[in-house]
Design an enzyme around this catalytic site. Structure first.
Site, short mmCIF file in Angstrom:
data_model
loop_
_atom_site.label_atom_id
_atom_site.label_comp_id
_atom_site.label_asym_id
_atom_site.label_seq_id
_atom_site.Cartn_x
_atom_site.Cartn_y
_atom_site.Cartn_z
N GLU A 60 0.83 -1.00 0.00
CA GLU A 60 -0.01 0.10 0.28
C GLU A 60 0.92 1.12 -0.18
O GLU A 60 1.91 1.24 1.22
CB GLU A 60 -0.68 -0.28 0.83
CG GLU A 60 -1.51 1.21 1.60
CD GLU A 60 -2.25 2.26 2.74
OE1 GLU A 60 -1.84 1.64 3.86
OE2 GLU A 60 -3.83 2.15 2.76
N HIS A 69 -12.36 5.25 8.81
CA HIS A 69 -11.52 5.17 10.24
C HIS A 69 -12.60 5.89 10.93
O HIS A 69 -13.22 6.92 11.54
CB HIS A 69 -10.44 5.94 9.75
CG HIS A 69 -9.78 4.97 9.07
ND1 HIS A 69 -9.78 5.17 7.49
CD2 HIS A 69 -8.35 4.43 8.37
CE1 HIS A 69 -9.28 4.88 6.81
NE2 HIS A 69 -8.59 3.98 7.47
N ASN A 106 -1.75 -18.87 36.46
CA ASN A 106 -1.20 -18.25 35.11
C ASN A 106 -1.97 -19.31 33.88
O ASN A 106 -1.18 -18.48 32.90
CB ASN A 106 0.34 -18.20 35.41
CG ASN A 106 0.63 -20.01 35.18
OD1 ASN A 106 0.78 -20.45 35.36
ND2 ASN A 106 2.31 -19.93 34.73
N ASP A 143 3.65 -21.66 37.34
CA ASP A 143 5.02 -21.47 37.52
C ASP A 143 5.64 -21.92 38.86
O ASP A 143 6.48 -21.57 39.52
CB ASP A 143 4.11 -19.08 38.81
CG ASP A 143 3.98 -18.71 37.11
OD1 ASP A 143 4.31 -18.59 36.34
OD2 ASP A 143 3.56 -16.94 37.63
N ALA A 190 6.02 -11.06 49.13
CA ALA A 190 4.95 -11.64 50.00
C ALA A 190 4.23 -11.60 48.28
O ALA A 190 3.20 -11.49 48.85
CB ALA A 190 5.03 -10.77 50.85
N GLY A 226 2.55 -12.39 44.30
CA GLY A 226 2.26 -13.66 43.27
C GLY A 226 3.54 -14.63 43.13
O GLY A 226 3.36 -16.54 43.47
N MET A 262 15.20 -5.99 38.45
CA MET A 262 14.14 -6.20 37.17
C MET A 262 14.41 -5.18 36.40
O MET A 262 14.53 -3.95 36.93
CB MET A 262 12.75 -6.00 36.96
CG MET A 262 11.84 -6.50 36.09
SD MET A 262 10.47 -7.27 37.15
CE MET A 262 8.84 -5.92 36.74
N GLN A 308 7.97 -23.34 33.35
CA GLN A 308 6.32 -22.96 33.41
C GLN A 308 5.46 -22.79 32.13
O GLN A 308 4.53 -23.45 31.29
CB GLN A 308 5.89 -21.72 34.22
CG GLN A 308 6.17 -20.16 33.80
CD GLN A 308 5.61 -19.18 32.46
OE1 GLN A 308 4.97 -19.58 32.48
NE2 GLN A 308 6.18 -18.62 31.42
P1 NAP Z 1 4.18 -8.78 42.95
O1 NAP Z 1 3.01 -9.50 43.30
O2 NAP Z 1 3.57 -7.21 42.63
O3 NAP Z 1 5.19 -8.55 44.27
C1 NAP Z 1 6.35 -8.05 44.01
C2 NAP Z 1 6.47 -8.72 45.39
O4 NAP Z 1 8.21 -7.21 44.98
C3 NAP Z 1 6.96 -7.66 46.13
O5 NAP Z 1 6.44 -9.21 48.10
C4 NAP Z 1 7.13 -6.55 47.00
O6 NAP Z 1 7.51 -5.87 47.56
C5 NAP Z 1 8.27 -6.91 46.65
N1 NAP Z 1 9.13 -5.67 45.69
C6 NAP Z 1 8.73 -4.66 44.85
N2 NAP Z 1 9.62 -3.43 45.16
C7 NAP Z 1 10.56 -3.42 46.07
C8 NAP Z 1 11.06 -2.48 46.10
N3 NAP Z 1 12.43 -1.67 45.85
N4 NAP Z 1 11.98 -3.33 47.41
C9 NAP Z 1 11.42 -4.69 48.05
N5 NAP Z 1 10.99 -5.33 47.72
C10 NAP Z 1 9.91 -5.03 46.74
O7 NAP Z 1 5.10 -9.38 42.27
P2 NAP Z 1 5.30 -10.87 41.68
O8 NAP Z 1 4.13 -11.60 40.36
O9 NAP Z 1 5.32 -12.06 43.12
O10 NAP Z 1 6.56 -11.27 40.76
C11 NAP Z 1 8.34 -10.60 41.45
C12 NAP Z 1 9.07 -10.84 40.47
O11 NAP Z 1 8.57 -12.51 39.96
C13 NAP Z 1 9.35 -10.26 39.03
O12 NAP Z 1 10.16 -9.56 38.58
C14 NAP Z 1 8.20 -10.76 38.08
O13 NAP Z 1 8.65 -10.61 36.74
C15 NAP Z 1 8.85 -12.29 38.58
N6 NAP Z 1 8.14 -13.58 38.05
C16 NAP Z 1 9.11 -14.44 36.92
C17 NAP Z 1 8.58 -15.55 36.26
C18 NAP Z 1 9.18 -16.17 35.86
O14 NAP Z 1 9.06 -17.20 34.92
N7 NAP Z 1 10.81 -16.08 35.89
C19 NAP Z 1 7.58 -16.02 36.34
C20 NAP Z 1 6.42 -15.26 37.95
C21 NAP Z 1 6.57 -13.86 37.98
P3 NAP Z 1 6.25 -5.10 49.06
O15 NAP Z 1 5.59 -6.30 49.51
O16 NAP Z 1 6.95 -4.41 50.39
O17 NAP Z 1 5.28 -3.74 48.29
#
Ligand code: NAP
Length: 482
Positions: free
Chosen positions: A29, A114, A306, A321, A345, A347, A406, A458
Protein backbone atom coordinates in the site's frame (compact mmCIF):
# COMPACT_ATOMS: atom_id res chain seq x y z
CA UNK A 1 -3.03 -11.45 2.10
CA UNK A 2 -0.47 -9.40 3.97
CA UNK A 3 -0.33 -5.80 2.79
CA UNK A 4 2.75 -3.78 3.77
CA UNK A 5 2.20 -0.05 4.10
CA UNK A 6 4.92 2.01 2.48
CA UNK A 7 5.16 5.37 4.21
CA UNK A 8 8.40 7.04 3.05
CA UNK A 9 8.72 9.93 4.06
CA UNK A 10 10.71 10.19 0.78
CA UNK A 11 10.75 8.14 -2.40
CA UNK A 12 14.29 6.96 -1.54
CA UNK A 13 13.10 5.59 1.81
CA UNK A 14 9.91 4.18 0.24
CA UNK A 15 11.98 2.14 -2.22
CA UNK A 16 14.12 0.84 0.65
CA UNK A 17 10.99 -0.08 2.64
CA UNK A 18 9.73 -2.03 -0.37
CA UNK A 19 12.87 -4.03 -0.94
CA UNK A 20 13.25 -4.83 2.80
CA UNK A 21 9.68 -6.19 3.00
CA UNK A 22 9.25 -7.76 -0.44
CA UNK A 23 9.54 -11.39 0.69
CA UNK A 24 6.97 -10.99 3.47
CA UNK A 25 4.21 -9.24 1.58
CA UNK A 26 1.54 -10.09 -0.98
CA UNK A 27 0.74 -6.49 -1.76
CA UNK A 28 2.05 -2.98 -1.06
CA UNK A 29 0.00 0.00 0.00
CA UNK A 30 1.56 3.31 -0.99
CA UNK A 31 0.62 6.03 1.48
CA UNK A 32 1.01 8.94 -0.92
CA UNK A 33 0.00 11.40 1.81
CA UNK A 34 3.11 10.33 3.78
CA UNK A 35 5.63 10.19 0.89
CA UNK A 36 6.57 13.83 0.27
CA UNK A 37 8.04 13.47 -3.23
CA UNK A 38 5.88 10.56 -4.40
CA UNK A 39 6.12 9.57 -8.03
CA UNK A 40 3.32 7.21 -9.08
CA UNK A 41 4.91 5.91 -12.33
CA UNK A 42 8.19 5.14 -10.51
CA UNK A 43 6.32 3.31 -7.73
CA UNK A 44 4.34 1.32 -10.28
CA UNK A 45 7.51 0.24 -12.06
CA UNK A 46 9.39 -0.49 -8.83
CA UNK A 47 6.68 -2.58 -7.18
CA UNK A 48 6.89 -6.27 -7.90
CA UNK A 49 3.50 -6.83 -6.27
CA UNK A 50 -0.01 -5.55 -6.89
CA UNK A 51 -0.40 -2.21 -5.12
CA UNK A 52 -2.95 -0.07 -3.34
CA UNK A 53 -2.68 3.70 -3.67
CA UNK A 54 -3.95 5.67 -0.69
CA UNK A 55 -3.83 9.42 -0.14
CA UNK A 56 -5.37 9.84 3.29
CA UNK A 57 -6.65 13.37 4.09
CA UNK A 58 -6.08 15.03 7.47
CA UNK A 59 -9.81 14.73 8.20
CA UNK A 60 -9.53 10.93 8.10
CA UNK A 61 -6.31 10.66 10.13
CA UNK A 62 -3.90 11.06 7.18
CA UNK A 63 -1.34 13.72 6.28
CA UNK A 64 -2.67 15.16 3.01
CA UNK A 65 -3.68 18.78 3.67
CA UNK A 66 -4.43 19.92 0.08
CA UNK A 67 -7.81 20.30 -1.61
CA UNK A 68 -10.16 17.41 -2.24
CA UNK A 69 -10.03 18.18 -5.97
CA UNK A 70 -6.26 17.68 -5.94
CA UNK A 71 -6.34 14.61 -3.67
CA UNK A 72 -9.00 12.74 -5.61
CA UNK A 73 -7.21 13.75 -8.81
CA UNK A 74 -4.04 12.05 -7.56
CA UNK A 75 -5.99 8.84 -6.94
CA UNK A 76 -7.68 9.08 -10.35
CA UNK A 77 -4.19 9.40 -11.91
CA UNK A 78 -3.11 6.23 -10.08
CA UNK A 79 -6.13 4.48 -11.64
CA UNK A 80 -5.29 5.74 -15.15
CA UNK A 81 -1.66 4.62 -14.73
CA UNK A 82 -2.74 1.09 -13.86
CA UNK A 83 -2.83 0.84 -10.06
CA UNK A 84 -4.38 -2.45 -8.97
CA UNK A 85 -6.36 -0.77 -6.16
CA UNK A 86 -7.16 2.69 -4.81
CA UNK A 87 -8.42 3.33 -1.29
CA UNK A 88 -11.13 6.00 -1.04
CA UNK A 89 -12.70 7.18 2.22
CA UNK A 90 -16.43 6.53 2.50
CA UNK A 91 -17.06 10.28 2.92
CA UNK A 92 -15.29 11.03 -0.38
CA UNK A 93 -16.65 8.03 -2.28
CA UNK A 94 -19.62 9.66 -4.01
CA UNK A 95 -17.55 12.73 -4.87
CA UNK A 96 -14.82 10.55 -6.39
CA UNK A 97 -17.36 8.68 -8.50
CA UNK A 98 -19.03 11.94 -9.57
CA UNK A 99 -15.90 13.87 -10.51
CA UNK A 100 -13.78 11.17 -12.06
CA UNK A 101 -14.92 8.75 -14.63
CA UNK A 102 -12.47 5.93 -14.07
CA UNK A 103 -14.87 3.24 -15.14
CA UNK A 104 -12.65 2.25 -18.03
CA UNK A 105 -9.74 1.47 -15.71
CA UNK A 106 -9.19 -1.98 -14.33
CA UNK A 107 -8.40 -0.52 -10.89
CA UNK A 108 -10.43 -1.96 -8.05
CA UNK A 109 -11.72 0.21 -5.24
CA UNK A 110 -11.43 -0.13 -1.49
CA UNK A 111 -13.88 2.09 0.35
CA UNK A 112 -12.72 2.77 3.90
CA UNK A 113 -13.96 4.18 7.16
CA UNK A 114 -11.72 5.13 10.11
CA UNK A 115 -12.94 5.73 13.63
CA UNK A 116 -10.32 7.28 15.89
CA UNK A 117 -12.47 8.02 18.91
CA UNK A 118 -12.59 5.07 21.26
CA UNK A 119 -15.92 3.93 22.61
CA UNK A 120 -18.88 1.94 21.48
CA UNK A 121 -18.57 0.29 18.10
CA UNK A 122 -21.52 -0.94 16.08
CA UNK A 123 -20.21 -3.37 13.44
CA UNK A 124 -23.69 -3.91 11.93
CA UNK A 125 -24.21 -0.19 11.33
CA UNK A 126 -20.72 0.29 9.86
CA UNK A 127 -21.12 -2.78 7.65
CA UNK A 128 -24.41 -1.45 6.32
CA UNK A 129 -22.84 1.93 5.51
CA UNK A 130 -19.75 0.51 3.83
CA UNK A 131 -21.42 -2.30 1.90
CA UNK A 132 -23.96 0.24 0.59
CA UNK A 133 -21.12 1.94 -1.34
CA UNK A 134 -20.83 -1.11 -3.61
CA UNK A 135 -17.05 -0.90 -3.87
CA UNK A 136 -14.94 -3.99 -4.59
CA UNK A 137 -13.61 -4.19 -1.02
CA UNK A 138 -14.74 -2.55 2.23
CA UNK A 139 -12.38 -1.57 5.03
CA UNK A 140 -13.16 -0.57 8.61
CA UNK A 141 -10.41 0.60 10.98
CA UNK A 142 -11.12 1.77 14.50
CA UNK A 143 -9.10 2.61 17.60
CA UNK A 144 -9.10 -0.14 20.21
CA UNK A 145 -8.63 0.63 23.89
CA UNK A 146 -8.90 -2.85 25.19
CA UNK A 147 -8.50 -6.38 23.78
CA UNK A 148 -12.27 -6.87 24.15
CA UNK A 149 -12.71 -4.36 21.29
CA UNK A 150 -11.35 -6.91 18.80
CA UNK A 151 -14.76 -8.54 18.82
CA UNK A 152 -16.08 -5.59 16.79
CA UNK A 153 -13.60 -6.41 13.99
CA UNK A 154 -14.48 -10.11 14.15
CA UNK A 155 -18.23 -9.40 13.94
CA UNK A 156 -17.73 -7.00 11.03
CA UNK A 157 -15.75 -9.65 9.13
CA UNK A 158 -18.26 -12.38 9.94
CA UNK A 159 -21.07 -10.22 8.54
CA UNK A 160 -19.09 -9.60 5.37
CA UNK A 161 -18.29 -13.29 4.99
CA UNK A 162 -21.97 -14.18 5.32
CA UNK A 163 -22.72 -11.78 2.47
CA UNK A 164 -19.71 -12.85 0.38
CA UNK A 165 -18.28 -9.35 0.62
CA UNK A 166 -14.50 -8.81 0.57
CA UNK A 167 -13.64 -6.95 3.76
CA UNK A 168 -10.81 -5.74 5.97
CA UNK A 169 -11.29 -4.91 9.66
CA UNK A 170 -8.52 -3.53 11.83
CA UNK A 171 -8.63 -2.64 15.52
CA UNK A 172 -5.84 -0.07 15.74
CA UNK A 173 -3.49 0.23 18.72
CA UNK A 174 -1.62 -2.34 20.80
CA UNK A 175 -4.90 -3.77 22.15
CA UNK A 176 -6.06 -4.59 18.61
CA UNK A 177 -3.21 -6.93 17.73
CA UNK A 178 -5.51 -9.97 17.47
CA UNK A 179 -7.57 -8.35 14.70
CA UNK A 180 -4.41 -8.00 12.59
CA UNK A 181 -3.37 -11.62 13.21
CA UNK A 182 -6.72 -13.46 13.09
CA UNK A 183 -8.18 -11.81 9.98
CA UNK A 184 -8.33 -15.06 7.99
CA UNK A 185 -10.06 -16.97 10.77
CA UNK A 186 -12.96 -14.54 10.50
CA UNK A 187 -12.95 -14.34 6.71
CA UNK A 188 -11.02 -11.09 6.24
CA UNK A 189 -9.63 -10.37 2.78
CA UNK A 190 -6.31 -8.97 4.02
CA UNK A 191 -4.39 -7.44 6.90
CA UNK A 192 -1.90 -4.58 7.06
CA UNK A 193 1.69 -4.85 8.33
CA UNK A 194 4.49 -2.37 8.78
CA UNK A 195 7.58 -2.39 6.59
CA UNK A 196 10.62 -4.29 7.83
CA UNK A 197 12.41 -0.97 8.33
CA UNK A 198 10.12 -0.42 11.33
CA UNK A 199 8.02 2.40 9.83
CA UNK A 200 4.32 1.93 10.64
CA UNK A 201 1.40 3.77 9.04
CA UNK A 202 -0.98 3.09 11.93
CA UNK A 203 -0.60 2.36 15.63
CA UNK A 204 -0.40 -1.30 16.58
CA UNK A 205 0.84 -2.46 13.19
CA UNK A 206 2.96 -5.61 13.41
CA UNK A 207 6.11 -6.00 11.33
CA UNK A 208 5.57 -7.97 8.12
CA UNK A 209 8.17 -10.61 8.95
CA UNK A 210 6.69 -11.25 12.40
CA UNK A 211 3.19 -11.49 10.97
CA UNK A 212 4.28 -13.98 8.33
CA UNK A 213 6.96 -16.02 10.06
CA UNK A 214 5.95 -15.98 13.74
CA UNK A 215 2.15 -15.75 13.55
CA UNK A 216 1.91 -17.31 10.07
CA UNK A 217 -1.17 -15.08 9.80
CA UNK A 218 -1.63 -15.71 6.08
CA UNK A 219 -1.98 -19.47 6.61
CA UNK A 220 -4.59 -19.46 9.41
CA UNK A 221 -8.04 -20.80 8.66
CA UNK A 222 -11.52 -20.76 10.12
CA UNK A 223 -10.63 -23.84 12.20
CA UNK A 224 -7.30 -22.59 13.58
CA UNK A 225 -7.35 -22.75 17.38
CA UNK A 226 -6.59 -19.50 19.17
CA UNK A 227 -4.44 -19.18 22.30
CA UNK A 228 -2.77 -16.17 23.81
CA UNK A 229 -1.65 -14.19 26.79
CA UNK A 230 -3.84 -11.73 28.66
CA UNK A 231 -2.37 -8.97 30.81
CA UNK A 232 -1.54 -5.28 30.97
CA UNK A 233 1.11 -4.20 30.12
CA UNK A 234 2.36 -6.88 27.74
CA UNK A 235 5.36 -5.17 26.17
CA UNK A 236 7.80 -7.56 27.93
CA UNK A 237 5.84 -10.72 27.14
CA UNK A 238 7.88 -13.26 25.17
CA UNK A 239 5.09 -15.86 24.81
CA UNK A 240 4.34 -15.03 21.17
CA UNK A 241 7.93 -15.76 20.15
CA UNK A 242 7.80 -19.08 21.95
CA UNK A 243 4.35 -20.63 21.62
CA UNK A 244 3.83 -19.87 17.92
CA UNK A 245 6.99 -21.71 16.80
CA UNK A 246 6.14 -24.52 19.27
CA UNK A 247 2.69 -24.92 17.69
CA UNK A 248 4.34 -25.03 14.29
CA UNK A 249 6.85 -27.69 15.38
CA UNK A 250 4.06 -29.75 16.97
CA UNK A 251 2.11 -29.49 13.66
CA UNK A 252 -0.80 -27.99 15.63
CA UNK A 253 -3.11 -25.66 13.72
CA UNK A 254 -3.06 -22.94 16.37
CA UNK A 255 -1.89 -19.39 16.94
CA UNK A 256 -0.88 -17.46 20.07
CA UNK A 257 -1.72 -13.72 20.30
CA UNK A 258 -1.22 -10.91 22.78
CA UNK A 259 -4.41 -9.57 24.37
CA UNK A 260 -3.84 -6.34 26.32
CA UNK A 261 -6.78 -6.56 28.68
CA UNK A 262 -7.91 -3.75 30.98
CA UNK A 263 -11.53 -4.75 31.51
CA UNK A 264 -11.33 -8.42 32.38
CA UNK A 265 -15.09 -9.11 32.71
CA UNK A 266 -15.79 -7.66 29.25
CA UNK A 267 -12.94 -9.65 27.68
CA UNK A 268 -14.19 -12.85 29.29
CA UNK A 269 -17.66 -12.24 27.82
CA UNK A 270 -16.57 -11.22 24.33
CA UNK A 271 -13.21 -12.57 23.15
CA UNK A 272 -12.44 -15.37 25.66
CA UNK A 273 -15.21 -17.65 24.27
CA UNK A 274 -13.15 -17.78 21.04
CA UNK A 275 -10.01 -18.99 22.83
CA UNK A 276 -8.90 -22.56 23.51
CA UNK A 277 -6.53 -21.55 26.25
CA UNK A 278 -4.49 -18.63 27.49
CA UNK A 279 -1.66 -17.54 29.75
CA UNK A 280 -2.47 -14.98 32.41
CA UNK A 281 -0.09 -12.33 33.64
CA UNK A 282 -0.12 -9.18 35.80
CA UNK A 283 -2.63 -7.82 36.89
CA UNK A 284 -5.16 -10.62 36.26
CA UNK A 285 -3.60 -13.68 37.94
CA UNK A 286 -5.94 -13.45 40.94
CA UNK A 287 -9.01 -11.77 39.43
CA UNK A 288 -9.26 -14.34 36.59
CA UNK A 289 -10.24 -17.05 39.07
CA UNK A 290 -13.78 -15.68 39.48
CA UNK A 291 -14.35 -16.12 35.72
CA UNK A 292 -13.34 -19.78 35.46
CA UNK A 293 -15.46 -22.92 35.73
CA UNK A 294 -12.87 -24.51 37.99
CA UNK A 295 -9.37 -24.03 39.36
CA UNK A 296 -7.07 -26.95 40.22
CA UNK A 297 -5.65 -27.54 43.69
CA UNK A 298 -2.33 -25.77 42.98
CA UNK A 299 -4.11 -22.66 41.67
CA UNK A 300 -6.49 -22.65 44.62
CA UNK A 301 -3.73 -23.08 47.22
CA UNK A 302 -1.66 -20.27 45.69
CA UNK A 303 -4.70 -18.09 45.06
CA UNK A 304 -3.45 -17.29 41.55
CA UNK A 305 -3.74 -18.77 38.07
CA UNK A 306 -1.28 -18.23 35.22
CA UNK A 307 -2.74 -20.74 32.75
CA UNK A 308 -6.29 -21.35 31.55
CA UNK A 309 -7.28 -24.22 29.32
CA UNK A 310 -10.63 -25.05 27.74
CA UNK A 311 -11.69 -28.68 28.12
CA UNK A 312 -15.12 -29.79 26.89
CA UNK A 313 -16.20 -26.16 26.77
CA UNK A 314 -15.23 -25.44 30.37
CA UNK A 315 -12.42 -23.12 31.46
CA UNK A 316 -9.98 -24.63 33.95
CA UNK A 317 -7.25 -22.65 35.68
CA UNK A 318 -3.89 -23.84 36.94
CA UNK A 319 -0.56 -22.39 38.02
CA UNK A 320 2.61 -23.48 36.23
CA UNK A 321 4.79 -20.83 37.95
CA UNK A 322 4.96 -22.95 41.10
CA UNK A 323 6.39 -26.18 39.65
CA UNK A 324 8.35 -24.05 37.15
CA UNK A 325 10.26 -22.30 39.94
CA UNK A 326 10.89 -25.38 42.06
CA UNK A 327 11.94 -27.52 39.10
CA UNK A 328 14.47 -24.79 38.25
CA UNK A 329 15.89 -24.87 41.79
CA UNK A 330 15.83 -28.67 41.96
CA UNK A 331 17.85 -28.96 38.76
CA UNK A 332 20.68 -27.80 41.04
CA UNK A 333 19.68 -28.93 44.54
CA UNK A 334 16.86 -30.96 46.08
CA UNK A 335 14.83 -28.76 48.44
CA UNK A 336 13.65 -31.63 50.63
CA UNK A 337 14.67 -31.02 54.24
CA UNK A 338 16.59 -27.86 53.27
CA UNK A 339 16.21 -24.39 54.78
CA UNK A 340 14.72 -22.15 52.05
CA UNK A 341 14.50 -18.38 52.51
CA UNK A 342 11.94 -16.68 50.24
CA UNK A 343 12.17 -12.91 49.77
CA UNK A 344 8.86 -11.33 48.73
CA UNK A 345 5.18 -11.74 49.48
CA UNK A 346 3.51 -11.27 46.09
CA UNK A 347 2.23 -13.79 43.52
CA UNK A 348 5.62 -15.36 42.73
CA UNK A 349 6.41 -15.75 46.45
CA UNK A 350 3.06 -17.47 47.07
CA UNK A 351 3.74 -19.90 44.20
CA UNK A 352 7.27 -20.72 45.40
CA UNK A 353 6.21 -21.12 49.04
CA UNK A 354 3.30 -23.43 48.18
CA UNK A 355 5.41 -25.70 45.98
CA UNK A 356 8.43 -25.68 48.31
CA UNK A 357 6.21 -26.76 51.23
CA UNK A 358 4.67 -29.48 49.04
CA UNK A 359 8.24 -30.72 48.34
CA UNK A 360 9.09 -30.75 52.07
CA UNK A 361 11.41 -27.76 52.31
CA UNK A 362 11.58 -25.81 55.56
CA UNK A 363 10.55 -22.33 54.44
CA UNK A 364 11.09 -18.88 55.95
CA UNK A 365 9.68 -15.71 54.39
CA UNK A 366 10.84 -12.08 54.55
CA UNK A 367 9.52 -9.04 52.75
CA UNK A 368 9.92 -5.26 52.60
CA UNK A 369 6.37 -4.94 53.94
CA UNK A 370 6.62 -7.18 57.00
CA UNK A 371 2.83 -7.37 57.44
CA UNK A 372 2.40 -9.14 54.06
CA UNK A 373 5.13 -11.68 54.90
CA UNK A 374 3.63 -12.33 58.36
CA UNK A 375 0.28 -13.01 56.71
CA UNK A 376 1.90 -15.50 54.31
CA UNK A 377 3.76 -17.17 57.16
CA UNK A 378 0.56 -17.76 59.06
CA UNK A 379 -1.39 -18.88 55.96
CA UNK A 380 1.22 -21.44 54.81
CA UNK A 381 2.38 -22.30 58.36
CA UNK A 382 5.99 -21.29 57.66
CA UNK A 383 8.47 -19.07 59.57
CA UNK A 384 8.71 -15.31 59.28
CA UNK A 385 11.86 -13.24 59.62
CA UNK A 386 12.18 -9.45 59.57
CA UNK A 387 14.46 -8.09 56.80
CA UNK A 388 16.65 -6.43 59.42
CA UNK A 389 17.26 -9.81 61.13
CA UNK A 390 18.36 -11.71 58.00
CA UNK A 391 22.00 -11.57 59.20
CA UNK A 392 21.21 -14.02 61.97
CA UNK A 393 19.39 -16.55 59.76
CA UNK A 394 20.97 -19.74 58.43
CA UNK A 395 19.59 -21.03 55.12
CA UNK A 396 20.68 -23.39 52.33
CA UNK A 397 18.76 -21.82 49.46
CA UNK A 398 17.64 -18.26 48.79
CA UNK A 399 14.75 -17.56 46.41
CA UNK A 400 14.18 -13.96 45.41
CA UNK A 401 10.51 -13.44 44.55
CA UNK A 402 10.59 -9.64 44.69
CA UNK A 403 10.86 -7.55 41.54
CA UNK A 404 14.09 -5.91 42.77
CA UNK A 405 16.80 -6.11 40.11
CA UNK A 406 14.34 -6.25 37.22
CA UNK A 407 14.75 -3.91 34.22
CA UNK A 408 15.22 -0.94 34.59
CA UNK A 409 16.31 -1.39 38.23
CA UNK A 410 19.27 -3.60 37.18
CA UNK A 411 21.88 -2.37 39.66
CA UNK A 412 19.74 -3.16 42.67
CA UNK A 413 19.59 -6.31 44.78
CA UNK A 414 17.12 -7.35 47.48
CA UNK A 415 19.81 -8.60 49.90
CA UNK A 416 23.42 -7.67 50.74
CA UNK A 417 26.16 -9.89 49.26
CA UNK A 418 27.65 -10.53 52.73
CA UNK A 419 24.40 -12.30 53.70
CA UNK A 420 24.57 -14.81 50.82
CA UNK A 421 26.14 -17.58 52.91
CA UNK A 422 24.15 -20.35 51.23
CA UNK A 423 24.52 -23.10 48.62
CA UNK A 424 22.10 -21.88 45.94
CA UNK A 425 20.56 -18.54 45.02
CA UNK A 426 17.52 -18.50 42.73
CA UNK A 427 16.20 -15.23 41.30
CA UNK A 428 12.66 -15.24 39.87
CA UNK A 429 13.52 -12.05 37.93
CA UNK A 430 14.21 -13.08 34.32
CA UNK A 431 14.81 -9.74 32.71
CA UNK A 432 17.81 -9.41 32.76
CA UNK A 433 18.67 -13.13 32.76
CA UNK A 434 21.66 -12.49 35.05
CA UNK A 435 20.78 -10.04 37.82
CA UNK A 436 23.05 -8.28 40.29
CA UNK A 437 21.84 -10.77 42.92
CA UNK A 438 23.04 -13.70 40.79
CA UNK A 439 26.42 -12.02 40.15
CA UNK A 440 26.78 -11.43 43.90
CA UNK A 441 25.81 -15.05 44.60
CA UNK A 442 28.58 -16.37 42.34
CA UNK A 443 31.13 -14.07 43.99
CA UNK A 444 29.95 -15.33 47.38
CA UNK A 445 30.56 -18.93 46.25
CA UNK A 446 26.89 -19.96 45.79
CA UNK A 447 25.38 -21.58 42.71
CA UNK A 448 23.17 -19.16 40.76
CA UNK A 449 19.85 -20.16 39.15
CA UNK A 450 18.32 -17.65 36.75
CA UNK A 451 14.63 -16.74 36.51
CA UNK A 452 14.88 -17.66 32.82
CA UNK A 453 14.96 -21.33 33.95
CA UNK A 454 11.64 -20.81 35.77
CA UNK A 455 10.26 -18.96 32.75
CA UNK A 456 11.17 -21.81 30.40
CA UNK A 457 9.78 -24.42 32.83
CA UNK A 458 6.42 -22.69 33.34
CA UNK A 459 6.11 -22.06 29.59
CA UNK A 460 7.00 -25.71 28.85
CA UNK A 461 4.20 -26.86 31.16
CA UNK A 462 1.81 -24.44 29.42
CA UNK A 463 2.91 -25.69 26.02
CA UNK A 464 2.25 -29.26 27.15
CA UNK A 465 -1.30 -28.24 28.10
CA UNK A 466 -1.80 -26.36 24.80
CA UNK A 467 -0.19 -28.95 22.48
CA UNK A 468 -0.67 -32.20 24.40
CA UNK A 469 3.04 -33.07 24.16
CA UNK A 470 6.21 -32.08 26.01
CA UNK A 471 8.19 -29.43 24.12
CA UNK A 472 11.94 -29.60 23.64
CA UNK A 473 13.50 -27.32 26.28
CA UNK A 474 16.68 -26.77 24.28
CA UNK A 475 14.62 -25.55 21.33
CA UNK A 476 12.66 -23.30 23.69
CA UNK A 477 15.84 -21.70 25.03
CA UNK A 478 17.07 -21.15 21.50
CA UNK A 479 13.79 -19.45 20.58
CA UNK A 480 14.20 -17.15 23.57
CA UNK A 481 17.80 -16.39 22.63
CA UNK A 482 19.13 -17.97 25.88
P1 NAP B 1 4.08 -8.81 42.89
O1 NAP B 1 2.94 -9.69 43.25
O2 NAP B 1 3.83 -7.41 42.46
O3 NAP B 1 5.07 -8.76 44.19
C1 NAP B 1 6.20 -7.93 44.18
C2 NAP B 1 7.08 -8.23 45.41
O4 NAP B 1 8.27 -7.47 45.26
C3 NAP B 1 6.45 -7.79 46.73
O5 NAP B 1 6.85 -8.69 47.73
C4 NAP B 1 7.07 -6.43 46.95
O6 NAP B 1 7.19 -6.05 48.31
C5 NAP B 1 8.47 -6.65 46.42
N1 NAP B 1 9.10 -5.40 46.02
C6 NAP B 1 8.77 -4.62 44.97
N2 NAP B 1 9.60 -3.56 44.92
C7 NAP B 1 10.46 -3.68 45.97
C8 NAP B 1 11.55 -2.90 46.45
N3 NAP B 1 11.93 -1.78 45.84
N4 NAP B 1 12.21 -3.33 47.54
C9 NAP B 1 11.86 -4.48 48.15
N5 NAP B 1 10.82 -5.25 47.76
C10 NAP B 1 10.15 -4.86 46.67
O7 NAP B 1 4.97 -9.45 41.74
P2 NAP B 1 5.16 -11.02 41.41
O8 NAP B 1 4.17 -11.43 40.41
O9 NAP B 1 5.24 -11.77 42.68
O10 NAP B 1 6.58 -10.98 40.67
C11 NAP B 1 7.78 -10.80 41.40
C12 NAP B 1 8.96 -11.01 40.45
O11 NAP B 1 8.94 -12.35 39.97
C13 NAP B 1 8.88 -10.13 39.19
O12 NAP B 1 10.18 -9.66 38.89
C14 NAP B 1 8.40 -11.07 38.12
O13 NAP B 1 8.86 -10.69 36.82
C15 NAP B 1 9.04 -12.36 38.57
N6 NAP B 1 8.33 -13.52 38.01
C16 NAP B 1 9.07 -14.36 37.25
C17 NAP B 1 8.49 -15.47 36.67
C18 NAP B 1 9.34 -16.37 35.84
O14 NAP B 1 8.80 -17.16 35.07
N7 NAP B 1 10.66 -16.29 35.99
C19 NAP B 1 7.13 -15.74 36.88
C20 NAP B 1 6.39 -14.88 37.71
C21 NAP B 1 7.03 -13.77 38.26
P3 NAP B 1 6.02 -5.23 49.06
O15 NAP B 1 5.03 -6.26 49.53
O16 NAP B 1 6.74 -4.53 50.15
O17 NAP B 1 5.44 -4.28 48.04
Amino acid sequence: MIIVSITGPTMKVALMQMSASLQYTDMFEFRLDMIKDFNIPVLLVATKKPSIFTCRPVWEGGQFGGTEQKRLGILATACMLGAAYVDIELKAWREFQKRFSVNDCKTKTIVSLHKFKTGKCNPHQVYKLLSGARADIIKFAFQAEDAGDNVCAFEFLSLARRNRCKAIAIAMGEAGEASRVLYRKFGGWATYASAETGDASASGQIGARQLKEIYRADTLTRTTKVYGVIGNPLAQSKGVMLHNPLFHRAAKDAVYCRFRVKKLARFMNTVAPLLNGFSVTIPHKQSIMAHLDNVDETGRAIGAVNTVIRRSGRLRGTNTDAPGALDAIEDTISVRGKQLLVLGAGGAARAIIHEACARDASVTVANRTARAARRLASEFKIKFVAMKNLGGLKFDILANATSVGMVPDVNNTPIRRSLLRCKVVFDAVYNPPVTKLLRDAKQAGAKAVSGTEMYVNQAALQSELYCGAKPNRRQMKKLLGL
